[in-house]
Design a protein around this motif. Structure first.
Motif, PDB file in Angstrom:
ATOM      1  N   LEU A 259       2.195   7.010  -4.021  1.00 14.06           N
ATOM      2  CA  LEU A 259       0.758   6.739  -4.119  1.00 14.06           C
ATOM      3  C   LEU A 259       0.126   6.759  -2.721  1.00 14.06           C
ATOM      4  CD1 LEU A 259      -1.656   5.626  -5.896  1.00 14.06           C
ATOM      5  CD2 LEU A 259      -0.850   3.360  -5.247  1.00 14.06           C
ATOM      6  N   THR A 260      -0.945   7.504  -2.568  1.00 10.64           N
ATOM      7  CA  THR A 260      -1.655   7.567  -1.291  1.00 10.64           C
ATOM      8  C   THR A 260      -2.660   6.417  -1.251  1.00 10.64           C
ATOM      9  OG1 THR A 260      -1.434   9.952  -1.420  1.00 10.64           O
ATOM     10  CG2 THR A 260      -3.001   9.099   0.202  1.00 10.64           C
ATOM     11  N   VAL A 261      -2.630   5.658  -0.162  1.00 11.13           N
ATOM     12  CA  VAL A 261      -3.481   4.469  -0.083  1.00 11.13           C
ATOM     13  C   VAL A 261      -4.410   4.556   1.132  1.00 11.13           C
ATOM     14  CG1 VAL A 261      -3.510   1.941   0.097  1.00 11.13           C
ATOM     15  CG2 VAL A 261      -1.651   3.069  -1.148  1.00 11.13           C
ATOM     16  N   VAL A 262      -5.688   4.339   0.896  1.00 13.52           N
ATOM     17  CA  VAL A 262      -6.670   4.224   1.982  1.00 13.52           C
ATOM     18  C   VAL A 262      -7.294   2.849   1.841  1.00 13.52           C
ATOM     19  CG1 VAL A 262      -8.834   5.107   2.954  1.00 13.52           C
ATOM     20  CG2 VAL A 262      -7.149   6.699   2.005  1.00 13.52           C
ATOM     21  N   MET A 263      -7.076   2.010   2.864  1.00 15.05           N
ATOM     22  CA  MET A 263      -7.465   0.605   2.713  1.00 15.05           C
ATOM     23  C   MET A 263      -8.353   0.151   3.873  1.00 15.05           C
ATOM     24  SD  MET A 263      -4.849  -2.579   2.327  1.00 15.05           S
ATOM     25  CE  MET A 263      -4.045  -2.325   3.891  1.00 15.05           C
ATOM     26  N   VAL A 264      -9.519  -0.367   3.539  1.00 19.45           N
ATOM     27  CA  VAL A 264     -10.360  -1.000   4.554  1.00 19.45           C
ATOM     28  C   VAL A 264      -9.841  -2.415   4.717  1.00 19.45           C
ATOM     29  CG1 VAL A 264     -12.671  -1.910   5.020  1.00 19.45           C
ATOM     30  CG2 VAL A 264     -12.415   0.360   4.034  1.00 19.45           C
ATOM     31  N   THR A 265      -9.575  -2.818   5.949  1.00 24.07           N
ATOM     32  CA  THR A 265      -9.053  -4.173   6.132  1.00 24.07           C
ATOM     33  C   THR A 265      -9.495  -4.772   7.464  1.00 24.07           C
ATOM     34  OG1 THR A 265      -7.058  -5.545   6.142  1.00 24.07           O
ATOM     35  CG2 THR A 265      -6.848  -3.341   7.104  1.00 24.07           C
ATOM     36  N   HIS A 266      -9.593  -6.088   7.481  1.00 23.92           N
ATOM     37  CA  HIS A 266      -9.827  -6.825   8.725  1.00 23.92           C
ATOM     38  C   HIS A 266      -8.522  -7.487   9.155  1.00 23.92           C
ATOM     39  CE1 HIS A 266     -14.106  -6.534   9.379  1.00 23.92           C
ATOM     40  NE2 HIS A 266     -14.328  -6.743   8.103  1.00 23.92           N
ATOM     41  N   ASP A 267      -7.492  -7.255   8.348  1.00 21.99           N
ATOM     42  CA  ASP A 267      -6.264  -8.011   8.502  1.00 21.99           C
ATOM     43  C   ASP A 267      -5.111  -7.073   8.862  1.00 21.99           C
ATOM     44  OD1 ASP A 267      -4.555 -10.098   8.462  1.00 21.99           O
ATOM     45  OD2 ASP A 267      -4.459 -10.284   6.288  1.00 21.99           O
ATOM     46  N   LEU A 268      -5.296  -6.339   9.954  1.00 22.38           N
ATOM     47  CA  LEU A 268      -4.274  -5.356  10.341  1.00 22.38           C
ATOM     48  C   LEU A 268      -2.944  -6.038  10.665  1.00 22.38           C
ATOM     49  CD1 LEU A 268      -3.772  -2.365  10.839  1.00 22.38           C
ATOM     50  CD2 LEU A 268      -4.511  -2.673  13.194  1.00 22.38           C
ATOM     51  N   GLY A 269      -3.030  -7.273  11.173  1.00 20.87           N
ATOM     52  CA  GLY A 269      -1.810  -8.000  11.539  1.00 20.87           C
ATOM     53  C   GLY A 269      -0.816  -8.065  10.389  1.00 20.87           C
ATOM     54  N   ARG A 270      -1.279  -8.432   9.210  1.00 21.17           N
ATOM     55  CA  ARG A 270      -0.377  -8.560   8.062  1.00 21.17           C
ATOM     56  C   ARG A 270      -0.085  -7.202   7.427  1.00 21.17           C
ATOM     57  NH1 ARG A 270      -3.596 -13.128   7.166  1.00 21.17           N
ATOM     58  NH2 ARG A 270      -2.514 -15.078   7.515  1.00 21.17           N
ATOM     59  N   ALA A 271      -1.045  -6.277   7.557  1.00 25.53           N
ATOM     60  CA  ALA A 271      -0.870  -4.987   6.882  1.00 25.53           C
ATOM     61  C   ALA A 271      -0.035  -4.001   7.708  1.00 25.53           C
ATOM     62  CB  ALA A 271      -2.234  -4.374   6.595  1.00 25.53           C
ATOM     63  N   ALA A 272       0.056  -4.257   9.027  1.00 24.63           N
ATOM     64  CA  ALA A 272       0.637  -3.265   9.956  1.00 24.63           C
ATOM     65  C   ALA A 272       2.026  -2.796   9.532  1.00 24.63           C
ATOM     66  CB  ALA A 272       0.686  -3.843  11.362  1.00 24.63           C
ATOM     67  N   ARG A 273       2.820  -3.701   8.958  1.00 23.40           N
ATOM     68  CA  ARG A 273       4.197  -3.350   8.591  1.00 23.40           C
ATOM     69  C   ARG A 273       4.237  -2.260   7.510  1.00 23.40           C
ATOM     70  NH1 ARG A 273       7.970  -8.492   7.693  1.00 23.40           N
ATOM     71  NH2 ARG A 273       7.370  -9.035   9.790  1.00 23.40           N
ATOM     72  N   GLN A 274       3.236  -2.236   6.648  1.00 22.51           N
ATOM     73  CA  GLN A 274       3.229  -1.279   5.536  1.00 22.51           C
ATOM     74  C   GLN A 274       2.488   0.022   5.875  1.00 22.51           C
ATOM     75  OE1 GLN A 274       5.093  -2.341   3.217  1.00 22.51           O
ATOM     76  NE2 GLN A 274       5.109  -4.518   3.744  1.00 22.51           N
ATOM     77  N   VAL A 275       1.548  -0.111   6.804  1.00 21.81           N
ATOM     78  CA  VAL A 275       0.629   1.005   7.064  1.00 21.81           C
ATOM     79  C   VAL A 275       1.276   2.092   7.921  1.00 21.81           C
ATOM     80  CG1 VAL A 275      -1.459   1.503   8.405  1.00 21.81           C
ATOM     81  CG2 VAL A 275      -1.452  -0.371   6.777  1.00 21.81           C
ATOM     82  N   HIS A 276       1.034   3.379   7.570  1.00 22.95           N
ATOM     83  CA  HIS A 276       1.555   4.505   8.367  1.00 22.95           C
ATOM     84  C   HIS A 276       0.588   4.892   9.470  1.00 22.95           C
ATOM     85  CE1 HIS A 276       3.477   5.962   4.322  1.00 22.95           C
ATOM     86  NE2 HIS A 276       4.088   4.909   4.817  1.00 22.95           N
ATOM     87  N   ARG A 277      -0.702   4.848   9.140  1.00 22.37           N
ATOM     88  CA  ARG A 277      -1.710   5.321  10.095  1.00 22.37           C
ATOM     89  C   ARG A 277      -2.860   4.307  10.144  1.00 22.37           C
ATOM     90  NH1 ARG A 277      -3.761  10.664   7.720  1.00 22.37           N
ATOM     91  NH2 ARG A 277      -5.032  10.680   9.598  1.00 22.37           N
ATOM     92  N   THR A 278      -3.445   4.187  11.331  1.00 19.19           N
ATOM     93  CA  THR A 278      -4.587   3.270  11.472  1.00 19.19           C
ATOM     94  C   THR A 278      -5.765   4.044  12.069  1.00 19.19           C
ATOM     95  OG1 THR A 278      -3.055   1.444  11.875  1.00 19.19           O
ATOM     96  CG2 THR A 278      -5.357   1.099  12.510  1.00 19.19           C
ATOM     97  N   LEU A 279      -6.876   4.011  11.341  1.00 21.45           N
ATOM     98  CA  LEU A 279      -8.102   4.621  11.849  1.00 21.45           C
ATOM     99  C   LEU A 279      -9.064   3.498  12.209  1.00 21.45           C
ATOM    100  CD1 LEU A 279      -8.804   7.533   9.324  1.00 21.45           C
ATOM    101  CD2 LEU A 279      -7.552   7.627  11.454  1.00 21.45           C
ATOM    102  N   CYS A 280      -9.722   3.671  13.334  1.00 28.17           N
ATOM    103  CA  CYS A 280     -10.621   2.627  13.795  1.00 28.17           C
ATOM    104  C   CYS A 280     -12.054   3.160  13.887  1.00 28.17           C
ATOM    105  CB  CYS A 280     -10.153   2.132  15.161  1.00 28.17           C
ATOM    106  SG  CYS A 280     -11.100   0.750  15.717  1.00 28.17           S
ATOM    107  N   LEU A 281     -12.946   2.439  13.247  1.00 26.05           N
ATOM    108  CA  LEU A 281     -14.352   2.863  13.211  1.00 26.05           C
ATOM    109  C   LEU A 281     -15.157   1.892  14.064  1.00 26.05           C
ATOM    110  CD1 LEU A 281     -16.197   4.963  11.829  1.00 26.05           C
ATOM    111  CD2 LEU A 281     -16.455   3.366   9.955  1.00 26.05           C
TER     112      LEU A 281
END
Lengths: 246, 275
Positions: free
Chosen positions: A191-213
């Motif tokens: 499953l491809t996931v695109v997630m808006v988050t303010h909580d990168l600290g907890r999500a970082a372990r799962q996330v492959h890529r981080t885009l910053c706006l």
């Protein structure tokens, strides 16, 4: 194949510019986090990807097709930011809410059959909520409600999932387990996931890529930049994407 | 046979009352869940302009009310789309326009008693034509509600997700708007334009106190509405009260009792743990 391709996207609310020449793509199987300070246009970008807003210029392609001609919306799941509030007082059981998203499989003027009830059960099992199937959604905790909303999306077998701050209003332990669940779904089902988050600290372990706006511009952060971003965020929780500002 | 049912007008009142009690909550539950409870009020008040126009030009006032309600319902939708940030203003604008127009037109109505009967309803003065009209509209509303049950549920839960799931949200909202307008205008004749929105909302509010699922809430809403209508007709007949007002007042009393009962039950359940 890229599931999302965005080229030179520009958008403004009236005379107030929000996004300038945004470019990015999302490949099948990506788990992408979209971060940025409040009001930088993260949710606006999601709304553009859902064709709820029309860009001033630039193109968006979903599953290789121009968004204006794209019809296969059931391939896309969306977990909203305001989901918790909208379901909180709704007089419906967990299984009724999850089954609602099977519309494209049931069809207009038709009623759910045995297989649709079974699919609902499976989706609830995927998020560990099968024992709450008959409970009213308003009687569940915030974290449980968010799992139900996740199951509502999963029941339709989406290939691409958008989540808009899915952990807002959810306690810390539940946040971690939600991200772990999303990570497992991404690994197991592709499953491809695109997630808006303010909580990168907890999500970082799962996330492959981080885009910053930030200030209307989108930049992809590498691993070292993400680590730096997390250190900075820890000190200044109200500011994100420090690297871009420098 | 009960004495009350020996009269033809009372038998008609029961038939029409039960039919409307079956369909009004079907519309009411969607209206309530979409947080648009005041739409019933706006449409029913606007229907008075159609009633007055119907009486002036000599057509059936219910038909006049139906046409005005449909125009008003789409007017609300149009204004809501133009000023989405202040969507609730659209209801106030259309309601004011409707009341204003009704007020002006009522001055030209020769038979004021007929016009006033729409304010508080006259379920016991239903004509053959109105009985057939209510029966036909009730069948259409019920059938549409059943066929679009899952779509209406999803749209009222989350319109964006419903669109993504492939539900034709626009056409279904269009159909629902027409159904709402038609239901409100025929209900205005029976319970009265001033209280029709109460009948849309109160049975749903009662059902939400006891329902354990959406399906149960829908079923209980209909059962509550039928209960209020039947008991309201009986009480109003024997106590010589206005039927429309009696029906709604019974509903409100029932809601207050349910809310109080629920609160007492909650306190009762909490007290052993606290002791």
């Amino acid at each position: 194949m890229n599931l999302i391709e965005v080229n030179d996207l520009t958008f403004s609310y009236g005379s107030e510019p929000v996004l300038y020449n945004v470019n990015f793509s999302v490949a099948k199987g990506d788990f992408l986090a979209l971060i940025g300070s409040n009001g930088t246009g993260k949710s606006t970008l999601l709304r553009l990807l859902l064709r709820e807003l029309t860009p001033a210029s630039g193109t968006i392609r979903l599953f290789g097709e121009d968004i204006h001609h794209f019809k296969d919306w059931p391939k896309i799941g969306y977990v909203p930011q305001v989901g918790l509030r909208s379901v909180n007082d709704f007089p419906a059981t967990v299984e009724e809410i999850v089954r609602a998203n099977l519309f494209s499989q049931i069809g207009l003027f038709r009623f759910p059959q045995k297989e649709h009830f079974a699919k609902t059960q499976q989706a609830l099992e995927m998020v560990g909520m099968e024992q709450y199937a008959k409970r009213m959604i308003g009687n569940l905790s915030g974290g449980q409600q968010q799992r139900v909303l996740l199951a509502r999306v999963l029941v339709n077998d989406p290939e691409l999932m958008f989540l808009d701050e899915p952990t807002s209003g959810v306690d810390a332990n539940t946040v971690t387990s939600l991200y772990t669940l999303l990570g497992e779904l991404n690994k197991k089902t592709g499953l491809t996931v695109v997630m808006v988050t303010h909580d990168l600290g907890r999500a970082a372990r799962q996330v492959h890529r981080t885009l910053c706006l930030e200030e209307g511009t989108l930049v992809e952060l590498d691993k070292a930049q993400v680590d730096e971003e997390l250190r900075h965020k820890h000190k200044h929780p109200d500011r994100q994407c420090r690297l871009m500002a420098e | 046979m009960l004495a009350i049912l020996e009269y033809d007008f009372m038998r008609r009142a029961f038939i029409v009352g039960i039919l409307l009690a079956a369909i009004i909550p079907c519309i009411g539950i969607i209206v309530v869940l979409k947080r648009l409870s005041m739409i019933g009020d706006a449409l029913s008040h606007t229907s008075l302009a159609g009633v007055a126009a119907g009486l002036i030009i000599g057509i059936n006032p219910i038909l006049g009310a139906v046409v005005t309600c449909i125009v008003a319902a789409f007017g609300i939708e149009l204004i809501r789309k133009r000023i989405p940030k202040y969507a609730e203003m659209s209801i106030a604008i259309v309601m004011s326009a409707g009341i204003g127009l009704a007020g002006v037109l009522s001055g030209f109505v020769k038979n004021n008693a007929n016009f006033n009967s729409f304010l508080f309803g006259s379920i016991v003065a239903i004509s053959d034509f109105e009985l057939i009209l209510v029966a036909c509209i009730s069948c259409i509303v019920l059938l549409t509600f059943i066929l679009l049950y899952k779509e209406l549920f999803f749209i009222s839960l989350d319109e964006r997700a419903a669109r993504l799931a492939g539900i034709p949200v626009g056409p279904i909202n269009f159909i629902f708007t027409i159904l709402t307008a038609v239901t409100v205008s025929i209900a205005a004749r029976t319970v009265g334009a001033l209280i029709v929105s109460s009948l849309m909302v109160v049975p749903v509010a009662c059902a939400m106190q006891v329902g354990k699922s959406y399906f149960q809430t829908v079923v209980y809403s209909i059962l509550f509405a039928i209960l209020f209508t039947v008991s309201g007709l009986f009480i109003s007949y024997y106590a010589r009260l206005k039927p429309g007002g009696t029906i709604v007042l019974i509903g409100v009393i029932c809601l207050v009792l349910l809310l109080a009962g629920k609160k007492i039950l909650t306190l009762f359940r909490q007290s052993p743990g606290q002791a």
